[in-house]
Design an enzyme around this catalytic site. Structure first.
Site, mmCIF file in Angstrom:
data_model
loop_
_atom_site.group_PDB
_atom_site.id
_atom_site.type_symbol
_atom_site.label_atom_id
_atom_site.label_comp_id
_atom_site.label_asym_id
_atom_site.label_seq_id
_atom_site.Cartn_x
_atom_site.Cartn_y
_atom_site.Cartn_z
ATOM 1 N N HIS A 97 48.090 -15.073 12.424
ATOM 2 C CA HIS A 97 49.504 -14.863 12.744
ATOM 3 C C HIS A 97 49.618 -13.908 13.923
ATOM 4 O O HIS A 97 48.959 -12.864 13.954
ATOM 5 C CB HIS A 97 50.246 -14.277 11.540
ATOM 6 C CG HIS A 97 51.713 -14.062 11.789
ATOM 7 N ND1 HIS A 97 52.623 -15.092 11.793
ATOM 8 C CD2 HIS A 97 52.418 -12.936 12.078
ATOM 9 C CE1 HIS A 97 53.829 -14.613 12.060
ATOM 10 N NE2 HIS A 97 53.730 -13.305 12.238
ATOM 11 N N SER A 98 50.416 -14.272 14.914
ATOM 12 C CA SER A 98 50.693 -13.431 16.082
ATOM 13 C C SER A 98 49.385 -13.086 16.801
ATOM 14 O O SER A 98 48.727 -13.973 17.321
ATOM 15 C CB SER A 98 51.471 -12.184 15.639
ATOM 16 O OG SER A 98 52.086 -11.543 16.723
#
Length: 260
Positions: A97-98
């Site tokens: 994520h990210s």
């Protein structure tokens, strides 16, 4: 390095949550900036034991809190790749994520080149396609107050932590290091990956648009699916979000394909 010390070093990086020693699929989960892989610990309950959720523990957090965190993406990716040999003897996929999404993408490219053992699938969330142009100035080197204001806007750090000077003193170093990884990342064109990519985004994420999610298609010669959910940049942590069900179904679909 002896085999024993090599195993010890590998254990610092990877933690398999499945009880079986012979999984049919391994799902590497890489955290976002300032986060720990422990945020994914409960995800094993979504899957049968043949699907192993493997936490990727980065230096500077959790049991590695005394280690200096990386501040550049390439050395971090190469360090992960240097210890992953024993973990990718089974089919595997990457998820992040990210910041973790960028790490997953570059790790996939690194393993393709170094090991000739590409991931079966890459899953990313909360991240623009790596070639998407940057429009924001770096934030990792902002003065304290402005840096904290930026963290508040992202809504990823608990307010009680942001308002506690002692807590922030502990976490500020790792947060700045992780933000430096993202801020200084420079995309270099290579041959497209051959594995499918699945992209998850938050409809209220001010930093990751639907268009920037769709642009991940340019990074694979296989299929690229984009799924959008209600929520901001950290929609994956919303217990009411439909993301969890979608991710579980997508992993199981990849698992089924591998078994054909």
């Amino acid at each position: 390095m002896t085999s024993s010390s090599a195993c010890d070093a590998n254990a610092l990086w990877f933690e398999s949550l499945s009880r079986t020693k012979t999984p049919s699929l391994r799902v590497f989960c890489i955290p976002y900036a300032g986060g720990s892989a422990d945020i994914y610990r409960r995800w094993q309950r979504w899957f049968p034991q043949q699907v192993d959720v493997c936490l990727v523990h980065l230096p500077g957090r959790g049991q590695r809190v005394r280690e200096e965190p990386f501040t550049q993406l390439t050395p971090l990716v190469k360090a992960i790749a240097a210890h992953i040999d024993g973990e990718i003897k089974v089919p595997y996929v990457l998820y992040g994520h990210s910041m973790g999404a960028l790490i997953s993408f570059e790790l996939g490219r690194e393993l393709r080149g170094k090991h000739r053992n590409s991931p079966a699938h890459i899953f990313v969330s909360g991240c623009r396609a790596p070639q998407w142009p940057k429009t924001e100035p770096p934030t990792f080197n902002l003065p304290h107050d402005k840096f904290v204001d930026g963290l508040k806007r992202l809504n990823g750090t608990p307010r009680e932590a942001l308002d506690d000077p002692k807590v922030m003193e502990v976490f500020l170093n790792i947060l700045r290091a992780d933000f430096e990884i993202v801020d200084t990342y420079e995309y270099s064109p290579e041959e497209r990956l051959s594995c499918p990519i699945t992209v998850y985004g938050g409809l209220q994420d001010q930093d990751v648009s639907v268009e920037s999610c769709r642009a991940w298609q340019e990074q694979t010669s296989a299929s690229c699916e984009v799924r959008m959910f209600e929520g901001d940049h950290f929609f994956i942590r919303d217990p009411q979000s439909k993301f969890g069900w979608a991710f579980r179904n997508d992993i199981m679909r990849a698992f089924s394909v591998l078994r054909l």
